[in-house]
Design an enzyme around this catalytic site. Sequence first.
Site, PDB file in Angstrom:
ATOM      1  N   GLU A 113       0.817  -1.139   0.010  1.00  0.00           N
ATOM      2  CA  GLU A 113      -0.059   0.059  -0.090  1.00  0.00           C
ATOM      3  C   GLU A 113       0.824   1.242   0.193  1.00  0.00           C
ATOM      4  O   GLU A 113       1.840   1.108   0.271  1.00  0.00           O
ATOM      5  CB  GLU A 113      -0.861  -0.078   1.302  1.00  0.00           C
ATOM      6  CG  GLU A 113      -2.043  -0.965   1.031  1.00  0.00           C
ATOM      7  CD  GLU A 113      -2.853  -1.221   2.564  1.00  0.00           C
ATOM      8  OE1 GLU A 113      -2.428  -0.504   3.335  1.00  0.00           O
ATOM      9  OE2 GLU A 113      -4.074  -1.831   2.378  1.00  0.00           O
ATOM     10  N   HIS A 241      -9.513   9.664   3.888  1.00  0.00           N
ATOM     11  CA  HIS A 241      -9.084   8.716   2.823  1.00  0.00           C
ATOM     12  C   HIS A 241      -9.483   9.305   1.784  1.00  0.00           C
ATOM     13  O   HIS A 241     -10.605   9.747   1.352  1.00  0.00           O
ATOM     14  CB  HIS A 241      -9.807   7.364   3.051  1.00  0.00           C
ATOM     15  CG  HIS A 241      -9.255   6.074   2.423  1.00  0.00           C
ATOM     16  ND1 HIS A 241      -9.273   5.930   1.002  1.00  0.00           N
ATOM     17  CD2 HIS A 241      -8.589   5.418   2.838  1.00  0.00           C
ATOM     18  CE1 HIS A 241      -8.580   5.079   0.704  1.00  0.00           C
ATOM     19  NE2 HIS A 241      -8.241   4.513   1.679  1.00  0.00           N
ATOM     20  N   ARG A 288      -1.598   8.891   1.207  1.00  0.00           N
ATOM     21  CA  ARG A 288      -2.820   9.318   1.319  1.00  0.00           C
ATOM     22  C   ARG A 288      -3.164  10.718   1.420  1.00  0.00           C
ATOM     23  O   ARG A 288      -4.133  11.475   0.820  1.00  0.00           O
ATOM     24  CB  ARG A 288      -3.332   8.762   2.504  1.00  0.00           C
ATOM     25  CG  ARG A 288      -4.117   7.186   2.292  1.00  0.00           C
ATOM     26  CD  ARG A 288      -4.580   6.868   3.784  1.00  0.00           C
ATOM     27  NE  ARG A 288      -4.663   5.482   3.472  1.00  0.00           N
ATOM     28  CZ  ARG A 288      -5.044   4.648   4.355  1.00  0.00           C
ATOM     29  NH1 ARG A 288      -5.301   5.075   5.560  1.00  0.00           N
ATOM     30  NH2 ARG A 288      -5.174   3.157   4.026  1.00  0.00           N
ATOM     31  N   HIS A 349     -11.538   9.678   7.869  1.00  0.00           N
ATOM     32  CA  HIS A 349     -11.063   7.984   8.188  1.00  0.00           C
ATOM     33  C   HIS A 349     -10.525   7.372   9.145  1.00  0.00           C
ATOM     34  O   HIS A 349     -11.060   6.784   9.889  1.00  0.00           O
ATOM     35  CB  HIS A 349     -10.022   7.733   6.839  1.00  0.00           C
ATOM     36  CG  HIS A 349      -9.979   6.219   6.450  1.00  0.00           C
ATOM     37  ND1 HIS A 349     -10.893   5.374   6.450  1.00  0.00           N
ATOM     38  CD2 HIS A 349      -8.701   5.727   6.472  1.00  0.00           C
ATOM     39  CE1 HIS A 349     -10.377   4.124   6.190  1.00  0.00           C
ATOM     40  NE2 HIS A 349      -9.224   4.467   6.370  1.00  0.00           N
ATOM     41  N   ARG A 384      -0.759   8.801   9.691  1.00  0.00           N
ATOM     42  CA  ARG A 384      -0.780   7.170   9.835  1.00  0.00           C
ATOM     43  C   ARG A 384      -0.292   6.458   8.346  1.00  0.00           C
ATOM     44  O   ARG A 384      -0.714   6.780   7.568  1.00  0.00           O
ATOM     45  CB  ARG A 384      -2.135   6.739  10.420  1.00  0.00           C
ATOM     46  CG  ARG A 384      -1.952   5.091  10.293  1.00  0.00           C
ATOM     47  CD  ARG A 384      -3.422   4.792  10.574  1.00  0.00           C
ATOM     48  NE  ARG A 384      -4.394   4.923   9.240  1.00  0.00           N
ATOM     49  CZ  ARG A 384      -5.148   4.018   8.902  1.00  0.00           C
ATOM     50  NH1 ARG A 384      -5.046   2.751   9.217  1.00  0.00           N
ATOM     51  NH2 ARG A 384      -5.881   4.395   7.946  1.00  0.00           N
TER      52      ARG A 384
HETATM   53  C1  LIG Z   1     -13.689   1.565   6.033  1.00  0.00           C
HETATM   54  C2  LIG Z   1     -12.435   1.338   6.917  1.00  0.00           C
HETATM   55  C3  LIG Z   1     -11.361   0.764   6.403  1.00  0.00           C
HETATM   56  C4  LIG Z   1     -10.147   0.689   7.269  1.00  0.00           C
HETATM   57  N1  LIG Z   1      -9.148  -0.156   6.458  1.00  0.00           N
HETATM   58  C5  LIG Z   1      -8.200  -0.390   7.521  1.00  0.00           C
HETATM   59  C6  LIG Z   1      -6.978  -1.316   7.062  1.00  0.00           C
HETATM   60  O1  LIG Z   1      -7.057  -1.982   6.011  1.00  0.00           O
HETATM   61  N2  LIG Z   1      -5.897  -1.407   8.172  1.00  0.00           N
HETATM   62  C7  LIG Z   1      -5.797  -0.875   9.232  1.00  0.00           C
HETATM   63  O2  LIG Z   1      -4.850  -0.978   9.713  1.00  0.00           O
HETATM   64  N3  LIG Z   1      -6.737  -0.079   9.780  1.00  0.00           N
HETATM   65  C8  LIG Z   1      -7.879   0.108   8.933  1.00  0.00           C
HETATM   66  N4  LIG Z   1      -8.950   1.013   9.195  1.00  0.00           N
HETATM   67  C9  LIG Z   1      -8.704   1.490  10.452  1.00  0.00           C
HETATM   68  C10 LIG Z   1      -8.913   0.490  11.404  1.00  0.00           C
HETATM   69  O3  LIG Z   1      -9.930  -0.134  10.974  1.00  0.00           O
HETATM   70  C11 LIG Z   1      -9.117   1.218  12.880  1.00  0.00           C
HETATM   71  O4  LIG Z   1      -8.272   2.177  13.345  1.00  0.00           O
HETATM   72  C12 LIG Z   1      -9.366  -0.119  13.874  1.00  0.00           C
HETATM   73  O5  LIG Z   1     -10.111  -1.053  13.748  1.00  0.00           O
HETATM   74  C13 LIG Z   1      -9.752   0.481  15.248  1.00  0.00           C
HETATM   75  O6  LIG Z   1     -10.051  -0.591  16.127  1.00  0.00           O
HETATM   76  P1  LIG Z   1     -10.359  -0.193  17.801  1.00  0.00           P
HETATM   77  O7  LIG Z   1     -10.877  -1.623  18.324  1.00  0.00           O
HETATM   78  O8  LIG Z   1      -9.656   0.732  18.267  1.00  0.00           O
HETATM   79  O9  LIG Z   1     -11.888   0.493  17.394  1.00  0.00           O
HETATM   80  P2  LIG Z   1     -13.270  -0.054  16.577  1.00  0.00           P
HETATM   81  O10 LIG Z   1     -12.943  -1.199  15.752  1.00  0.00           O
HETATM   82  O11 LIG Z   1     -13.779   1.262  16.068  1.00  0.00           O
HETATM   83  O12 LIG Z   1     -14.053  -0.457  18.031  1.00  0.00           O
HETATM   84  C14 LIG Z   1     -14.693   0.485  18.687  1.00  0.00           C
HETATM   85  C15 LIG Z   1     -15.755  -0.039  19.525  1.00  0.00           C
HETATM   86  O13 LIG Z   1     -16.137   0.794  20.580  1.00  0.00           O
HETATM   87  C16 LIG Z   1     -17.626   1.034  20.583  1.00  0.00           C
HETATM   88  N5  LIG Z   1     -17.937   2.084  21.207  1.00  0.00           N
HETATM   89  C17 LIG Z   1     -17.667   3.338  20.978  1.00  0.00           C
HETATM   90  N6  LIG Z   1     -17.860   4.161  21.907  1.00  0.00           N
HETATM   91  C18 LIG Z   1     -18.525   3.510  22.829  1.00  0.00           C
HETATM   92  C19 LIG Z   1     -19.370   3.642  24.188  1.00  0.00           C
HETATM   93  N7  LIG Z   1     -19.699   5.086  24.500  1.00  0.00           N
HETATM   94  N8  LIG Z   1     -19.894   2.860  24.906  1.00  0.00           N
HETATM   95  C20 LIG Z   1     -19.786   1.405  24.445  1.00  0.00           C
HETATM   96  N9  LIG Z   1     -19.123   1.148  23.445  1.00  0.00           N
HETATM   97  C21 LIG Z   1     -18.566   2.070  22.604  1.00  0.00           C
HETATM   98  C22 LIG Z   1     -18.234   0.595  19.246  1.00  0.00           C
HETATM   99  O14 LIG Z   1     -19.327   0.345  19.155  1.00  0.00           O
HETATM  100  C23 LIG Z   1     -16.999  -0.332  18.772  1.00  0.00           C
HETATM  101  O15 LIG Z   1     -17.358  -1.672  19.137  1.00  0.00           O
HETATM  102  C24 LIG Z   1     -10.002   1.296   8.605  1.00  0.00           C
HETATM  103  C25 LIG Z   1     -11.193   1.793   9.037  1.00  0.00           C
HETATM  104  C26 LIG Z   1     -12.286   1.979   8.110  1.00  0.00           C
HETATM  105  C27 LIG Z   1     -13.402   2.829   8.877  1.00  0.00           C
END
Ligand SMILES: Cc1cc2nc3c(=O)[nH]c(=O)nc-3n(C[C@H](O)[C@H](O)[C@H](O)COP(=O)(O)OP(=O)(O)OC[C@H]3O[C@@H](n4cnc5c(N)ncnc54)[C@H](O)[C@@H]3O)c2cc1C
Length: 520
Positions: A113, A241, A288, A349, A384
């Site tokens: 990428e 993005h 990006r 993003h 990032r």
């Molecule tokens: C479309 C898309 C494509 C992406 N592609 C990539 C990729 O290819 N590679 C990569 O490394 N990263 C990618 N990213 C970024 C990556 O997905 C995220 O940074 C990563 O998944 C974050 O993980 P996390 O566990 O921190 O948060 P998340 O996966 O966002 O989980 C957060 C959780 O907290 C919960 N939550 C939030 N607020 C509250 C609250 N007040 N009370 C209770 N629960 C709550 C939500 O419901 C969710 O379950 C992408 C992001 C998107 C949106």
Amino acid sequence: MNNISDFLVIGSGAAGLSYALKVAQHGKVTLITKSTLEESNTQYAQGGIAAVTNNADSFEKHVADTLLCGAGICNEDVVRMVVKEAPAQIQQLIDWGAQFDKSADGSFDLAREGGHSEHRILHNKDSSGAEIERALTAAVRAHQNIEIREHCFAIDLITQHHLGQMVRRYHTNIDCYGAYVVDLKTNKVETFLSKNTVVATGGIGNVYHTTTNPPVATGDGIAMVYRAKGVVENMAYVQFHPTALYIGNERPSFLITEAMRGFGGILRTQDGNELMNKYDPRGSLAPRDVVARAIDNEMKLRGDDFVYLDVTHKSASEIEKHFPMIYQKCISLGIDITKQMIPVAPATHFICGGIRVNPNGQSSIAHLYAIGEASCTGLHGANRLASNSLLEAVVYAHKAAQDTLHNLRRVSIRTDIPDWDYEGTSYPEEMVLITQNYKEVQQIMSYYVGIVRSNLRLARAFNRLGIIYKETEALYRRSTLTQSLCELRNLIQIGYLIIKEAMALRESRGLHYSIDFPPK
Ligand SMILES: Cc1cc2nc3c(=O)[nH]c(=O)nc-3n(C[C@H](O)[C@H](O)[C@H](O)COP(=O)(O)OP(=O)(O)OC[C@H]3O[C@@H](n4cnc5c(N)ncnc54)[C@H](O)[C@@H]3O)c2cc1C
């Protein structure tokens, strides 16, 4: 009645789920999440997860790519730690059941990428996040020490403030005892007490009008920690993005993965001309932020709402093989991407900043950890590198798990915490008061605090947001509590943090670009 556990995990993306699995055999875990277990940014990740897994690559190259992308403000020690820890944590994901695509010889089928000098992205077709989330949710559901509370919304963290004591930001004596959480099915606020509280609430995408993030990404964790007087930093660095599918007002915006440019996709203006060559020698494979600014500029110059991403010169069978989800999504909209160009536009993003944590994921508040996108570890700096965020989520879940387990015996649960105070909050407000302010916040942020910023735009956004802040705080004090009101309040807090930090920067760096301080 209080809910008591050894580990309270807020959020069920890659970070929260992996943390829960790492600590579950050592004590009781309560995992709360505001929607279903699966709904998260993780679920929508397409490209994959970066790690050095073959001999052509090296830790030094992955470190160098990350530092270069981070524009001079990454924490190099953290970058080294995360890059070196990556293979072990990928293996852990595989042990929990996640599958990554392999080549005929059995080695990982690695993608490349933008910004990566080597092929190093492990993926599962173009649904890598969904595959990771599938494996993790299955393992979590099967674990008897993990109590899952879906549709439970964390409102605020509990500290000495709730015992009537004064707490101050940057003071080291703030302690976290758990969180107040509203069960969205009963609308009752419950007190969750824990030895360790872990904020894994993900990103902030919905503070802008157009985002690839699902509706749950409203920056709740970052706002909660800021309200609890924890330290939050680097919020000005918001990643847009460059290529979200443009189909009018669809929310969230469907992502066209960066891997498609890595695969040979070419960006074109609506008249069919190649777009990137006049902006960057790397053409469509530029990083990006460069691509997003170039598209933003062309759209503004031409008055267009979108540009095109063109893969029609590539083999149709290869397109269908590598990007089945994107292919199907576009077919469902009447666009055959093997023959027609894909309309795309930039969308919010990812946030590089967040809750400041040390190398073990510990925040400035004792017994409060932050992991994943909600945290600011120093890995991303001002920008990032693609596919480093899922990696950060699983590595810091591991580091935080080790640290909390190490200290577990020394921590006790505080039980003299008052119940949630409903006093004076019995008045149900008209929804329009909330929804209209929600839209206004998104418009202010999109028009004045977007890809290209200026002093004037930021000052205007700051003033406008101030008015909405006052209205919403008054509403919050007198109204019955609802998820949308809490989210609005959090989004205003996030907007304020982004604007305040952007105003303080006297330079353009990484994802923060100001026309008043052009890059030197
Ligand atoms: C479309 C898309 C494509 C992406 N592609 C990539 C990729 O290819 N590679 C990569 O490394 N990263 C990618 N990213 C970024 C990556 O997905 C995220 O940074 C990563 O998944 C974050 O993980 P996390 O566990 O921190 O948060 P998340 O996966 O966002 O989980 C957060 C959780 O907290 C919960 N939550 C939030 N607020 C509250 C609250 N007040 N009370 C209770 N629960 C709550 C939500 O419901 C969710 O379950 C992408 C992001 C998107 C949106």
